[in-house]
Design a protein around this motif. Structure first.
Motif, PDB file in Angstrom:
ATOM      1  N   GLY A 292      85.851  -5.266  97.489  1.00 46.64           N
ATOM      2  CA  GLY A 292      85.151  -4.154  98.140  1.00 46.64           C
ATOM      3  C   GLY A 292      84.865  -4.421  99.596  1.00 46.64           C
ATOM      4  N   VAL A 293      84.486  -5.667  99.936  1.00 48.00           N
ATOM      5  CA  VAL A 293      84.210  -6.053 101.325  1.00 48.00           C
ATOM      6  C   VAL A 293      85.479  -5.934 102.166  1.00 48.00           C
ATOM      7  CG1 VAL A 293      83.575  -7.974 102.831  1.00 48.00           C
ATOM      8  CG2 VAL A 293      82.237  -7.527 100.754  1.00 48.00           C
ATOM      9  N   GLU A 294      86.622  -6.387 101.634  1.00 45.57           N
ATOM     10  CA  GLU A 294      87.895  -6.285 102.360  1.00 45.57           C
ATOM     11  C   GLU A 294      88.277  -4.833 102.606  1.00 45.57           C
ATOM     12  OE1 GLU A 294      89.678  -8.659 103.854  1.00 45.57           O
ATOM     13  OE2 GLU A 294      87.940  -9.892 103.309  1.00 45.57           O
ATOM     14  N   ARG A 295      88.043  -3.992 101.605  1.00 49.19           N
ATOM     15  CA  ARG A 295      88.336  -2.562 101.772  1.00 49.19           C
ATOM     16  C   ARG A 295      87.431  -1.954 102.845  1.00 49.19           C
ATOM     17  NH1 ARG A 295      89.107  -0.138  95.623  1.00 49.19           N
ATOM     18  NH2 ARG A 295      91.069  -1.201  95.145  1.00 49.19           N
ATOM     19  N   SER A 296      86.179  -2.404 102.896  1.00 50.59           N
ATOM     20  CA  SER A 296      85.242  -1.919 103.912  1.00 50.59           C
ATOM     21  C   SER A 296      85.772  -2.205 105.306  1.00 50.59           C
ATOM     22  CB  SER A 296      83.868  -2.582 103.734  1.00 50.59           C
ATOM     23  OG  SER A 296      83.311  -2.256 102.485  1.00 50.59           O
ATOM     24  N   LYS A 297      86.289  -3.410 105.518  1.00 55.49           N
ATOM     25  CA  LYS A 297      86.831  -3.786 106.820  1.00 55.49           C
ATOM     26  C   LYS A 297      88.045  -2.936 107.186  1.00 55.49           C
ATOM     27  CE  LYS A 297      85.106  -8.549 106.727  1.00 55.49           C
ATOM     28  NZ  LYS A 297      85.449  -9.988 106.677  1.00 55.49           N
ATOM     29  N   GLU A 298      88.873  -2.623 106.188  1.00 56.35           N
ATOM     30  CA  GLU A 298      90.040  -1.771 106.430  1.00 56.35           C
ATOM     31  C   GLU A 298      89.605  -0.369 106.863  1.00 56.35           C
ATOM     32  OE1 GLU A 298      92.334  -1.759 102.866  1.00 56.35           O
ATOM     33  OE2 GLU A 298      92.829  -3.896 102.967  1.00 56.35           O
ATOM     34  N   LYS A 299      88.575   0.166 106.202  1.00 59.70           N
ATOM     35  CA  LYS A 299      88.081   1.504 106.536  1.00 59.70           C
ATOM     36  C   LYS A 299      87.492   1.563 107.937  1.00 59.70           C
ATOM     37  CE  LYS A 299      89.112   3.765 102.786  1.00 59.70           C
ATOM     38  NZ  LYS A 299      90.049   4.919 102.834  1.00 59.70           N
ATOM     39  N   ILE A 300      86.855   0.469 108.384  1.00 58.50           N
ATOM     40  CA  ILE A 300      86.324   0.413 109.745  1.00 58.50           C
ATOM     41  C   ILE A 300      87.457   0.583 110.751  1.00 58.50           C
ATOM     42  CG2 ILE A 300      85.250  -1.083 111.471  1.00 58.50           C
ATOM     43  CD1 ILE A 300      83.535  -2.260 109.228  1.00 58.50           C
ATOM     44  N   GLU A 301      88.581  -0.093 110.503  1.00 63.75           N
ATOM     45  CA  GLU A 301      89.732  -0.007 111.417  1.00 63.75           C
ATOM     46  C   GLU A 301      90.282   1.414 111.499  1.00 63.75           C
ATOM     47  OE1 GLU A 301      90.871  -2.358 113.437  1.00 63.75           O
ATOM     48  OE2 GLU A 301      89.233  -3.635 112.743  1.00 63.75           O
ATOM     49  N   GLU A 302      90.244   2.139 110.386  1.00 65.66           N
ATOM     50  CA  GLU A 302      90.832   3.486 110.318  1.00 65.66           C
ATOM     51  C   GLU A 302      89.890   4.570 110.828  1.00 65.66           C
ATOM     52  OE1 GLU A 302      91.707   3.940 106.212  1.00 65.66           O
ATOM     53  OE2 GLU A 302      93.208   2.335 106.157  1.00 65.66           O
ATOM     54  N   ALA A 303      88.580   4.287 110.899  1.00 61.83           N
ATOM     55  CA  ALA A 303      87.570   5.321 111.114  1.00 61.83           C
ATOM     56  C   ALA A 303      87.541   5.852 112.546  1.00 61.83           C
ATOM     57  CB  ALA A 303      86.193   4.778 110.746  1.00 61.83           C
ATOM     58  N   ASP A 304      87.174   7.145 112.687  1.00 60.46           N
ATOM     59  CA  ASP A 304      86.894   7.724 114.001  1.00 60.46           C
ATOM     60  C   ASP A 304      85.501   7.298 114.478  1.00 60.46           C
ATOM     61  OD1 ASP A 304      89.302   9.345 114.067  1.00 60.46           O
ATOM     62  OD2 ASP A 304      88.338  10.624 112.575  1.00 60.46           O
ATOM     63  N   LEU A 305      84.568   7.161 113.533  1.00 62.67           N
ATOM     64  CA  LEU A 305      83.184   6.834 113.846  1.00 62.67           C
ATOM     65  C   LEU A 305      82.667   5.816 112.838  1.00 62.67           C
ATOM     66  CD1 LEU A 305      80.423   7.395 115.303  1.00 62.67           C
ATOM     67  CD2 LEU A 305      80.054   9.199 113.612  1.00 62.67           C
ATOM     68  N   VAL A 306      81.938   4.816 113.336  1.00 62.42           N
ATOM     69  CA  VAL A 306      81.297   3.828 112.470  1.00 62.42           C
ATOM     70  C   VAL A 306      79.785   3.997 112.577  1.00 62.42           C
ATOM     71  CG1 VAL A 306      80.957   1.383 111.971  1.00 62.42           C
ATOM     72  CG2 VAL A 306      83.185   2.190 112.768  1.00 62.42           C
ATOM     73  N   ILE A 307      79.122   4.157 111.450  1.00 64.50           N
ATOM     74  CA  ILE A 307      77.658   4.177 111.408  1.00 64.50           C
ATOM     75  C   ILE A 307      77.199   2.830 110.856  1.00 64.50           C
ATOM     76  CG2 ILE A 307      75.608   5.233 110.381  1.00 64.50           C
ATOM     77  CD1 ILE A 307      77.068   7.888 110.314  1.00 64.50           C
ATOM     78  N   LEU A 308      76.579   2.031 111.720  1.00 65.91           N
ATOM     79  CA  LEU A 308      76.060   0.724 111.307  1.00 65.91           C
ATOM     80  C   LEU A 308      74.592   0.876 110.931  1.00 65.91           C
ATOM     81  CD1 LEU A 308      75.945  -2.356 111.012  1.00 65.91           C
ATOM     82  CD2 LEU A 308      75.602  -2.489 113.493  1.00 65.91           C
ATOM     83  N   MET A 309      74.268   0.477 109.727  1.00 64.92           N
ATOM     84  CA  MET A 309      72.874   0.540 109.271  1.00 64.92           C
ATOM     85  C   MET A 309      72.277  -0.857 109.263  1.00 64.92           C
ATOM     86  SD  MET A 309      72.538   3.466 106.382  1.00 64.92           S
ATOM     87  CE  MET A 309      70.764   3.454 106.611  1.00 64.92           C
ATOM     88  N   LEU A 310      71.088  -0.960 109.867  1.00 65.26           N
ATOM     89  CA  LEU A 310      70.332  -2.204 109.881  1.00 65.26           C
ATOM     90  C   LEU A 310      68.982  -1.962 109.226  1.00 65.26           C
ATOM     91  CD1 LEU A 310      71.040  -3.298 113.576  1.00 65.26           C
ATOM     92  CD2 LEU A 310      72.211  -4.103 111.517  1.00 65.26           C
TER      93      LEU A 310
END
Length: 459
Positions: A292-310
């Protein structure tokens, strides 16, 4: 001659419903309707007037069996969608009733239409151009009211008008050059070269405006691909549930609850957003969570916008810093969640990030949601969405604009390096041809077939 066949197809969605519409188009459309339609008391439709409707029944012409009660409408070409004679049969909805009526039409001389063939005929018959035809499919596939309005503007020919104006300007430049080449004794080449350079630069500026609209246009058409990222248990799934107004994602206090990608379409003030909740990014020994973590990284590369939650109630951890490094070259929004708890974040840890897009929120109290919407509009639409503006929404159109721009820039190089206006004329013609691919005037036949093959049946 396949293009001159009379075609038929179901124009409504397949399934149970109150009404289905079978569309028939071509020179034999009315003749076929006369074979299979019987009005009240057996009356035929020999005297039917264009743009009127008749109530009656569809009859099997061989067995005289009644198939269904229908309402039949007649539109005479060229004043119809396809610019051909068109019959539309409104029968009872449902798979069986619709299929029997369509089978009767086919048996009486029509051919089953290919995907997009009705719209293709409208294009080939000159009722609409290619960009308007593609907008028809965009209307069908619209995900929000804004994307619908944008597609409607294009279907009415607003982009086509812009392209035609640019092509006419290029033709004027070409004509001016050819006049100079044909009459060399007037020694106008230097004057023509200067004027050509100025005119070409003006066209390039107009092309650039259309290219600049392509990013916003693509988002309106296809949706903004948005990924929610962060370490486990910071509130990513809670944000997805707030935005979708449902319980799409499972929320617990256990880190690593989300182990796979969850995708959902939502509308934020008319912006279609494909929002993706990802597994928390962290080092883990759990095999499933690691995938799941690896897939998350792949989706970040493909995304138009990244929402980072802290998690604002905790200090920035090494995992957060790694994610910040991973996203800082993307378009991003940083959400400081859990504002309902005491704040423990050191702002110095966020100094590398754009402070305009750091937003305090609380998914628990639904605090900061409007600020998220405003930030997205600012990042991608300069703060305002105007679907009535001319926008390039199609990747094919964008590629044609880039090709035209490249040719026009080659024109400027030729004028600067050689002062040879006849060579410049070749590049201008190529730019004129590239722009013609948008409205279909210079496009190859096999590309036309490919475009319409992606349409749905009956359209």
């Amino acid at each position: 001659m396949k293009e001159f066949d009379t075609i038929a197809a179901v124009a409504t969605a397949v399934g149970e419903g109150s009404v289905s519409i079978i569309r028939v188009s071509g020179e034999e459309a009315l003749k076929i309707a006369k074979k299979i339609f019987r009005g009240v008391r057996g009356k035929s439709i020999d005297d039917i007037k264009p743009y009127t409707m008749r109530y009656g029944s569809i009859i099997d012409s061989e067995t005289n069996e009644k198939i269904d009660e229908v309402i039949l409408s007649y539109m005479k070409g060229p004043k119809s969608f396809t610019a051909e004679d068109t019959i539309e049969i409104n029968c009872h909805g449902g798979v069986i009733a619709t299929k029997r009526v369509l089978d009767t039409v086919i048996k009486s001389g029509a051919r089953l239409a290919e995907p997009g063939e009705f719209t293709k005929r409208a294009f080939l018959n000159g009722r609409i151009d290619l960009s308007q035809a593609e907008a028809v499919m965009d209307i069908i596939n619209s995900k929000t009211e804004v994307s619908m309005k944008s597609a409607l503007v294009q279907s009415e020919g607003k982009l086509s008008k812009e392209i035609n104006e640019l092509r006419n300007k290029l033709l004027e430049i070409i004509a001016h050059i050819e006049a100079t080449v044909d009459y060399p004794e007037d020694d106008l080449e230097e004057v023509t070269s200067e004027k050509t350079e100025l005119d070409v630069k003006l066209v390039i500026n107009e092309v650039n405006k259309l290219i600049e609209s392509a990013e916003a246009g693509k988002i309106i058409r296809d949706g903004l691909s948005t990924v929610i990222v962060g370490k486990p248990n910071v509130g990513k799934s809670s944000l997805l549930n707030v935005l979708t107004r449902g319980n799409r994602a499972i929320v617990t206090d256990i880190p690593g609850t989300t182990r796979d990608i969850i995708e959902e379409y939502i509308s934020l003030d008319g912006i279609p957003i494909r929002i993706i909740d990802t597994a928390g990014i962290r080092e883990t020994e759990d095999v499933v969570e690691k995938i799941g973590v690896e897939r998350s990284k792949e989706k970040i590369e493909e995304a138009d916008l990244v929402i980072l939650m802290l998690d604002a109630s905790r200090e920035i951890a090494e995992e957060d810093i790694e994610i910040i490094k991973y996203i800082k070259n993307k378009k991003y929004i940083v959400l400081l969640n859990k504002q309902d708890l005491p704040n423990a974040i050191n702002q110095n840890d966020l100094k590398e990030l754009n402070q305009d897009y750091i937003i305090p929120i609380s998914t628990k109290d639904e605090l900061g949601i409007d600020e998220i919407k405003n930030a997205i509009k600012e990042l991608f639409f300069n703060g305002k969405i105007n679907s009535s503006e001319v926008m390039v929404t199609n990747i094919r159109h964008k590629e044609a604009l880039y090709k035209a721009k490249e040719c026009l820039q080659s024109t400027l190089c030729a004028l600067k390096d050689t002062m040879a206006i006849d060579l410049a004329s070749i590049d201008i013609r190529n730019a004129w041809s590239a722009l013609g691919q948008i409205n279909g005037e210079t496009v190859e036949e096999d590309l036309i077939d490919k475009i319409f093959s992606e349409f749905c049946l009956g359209k």
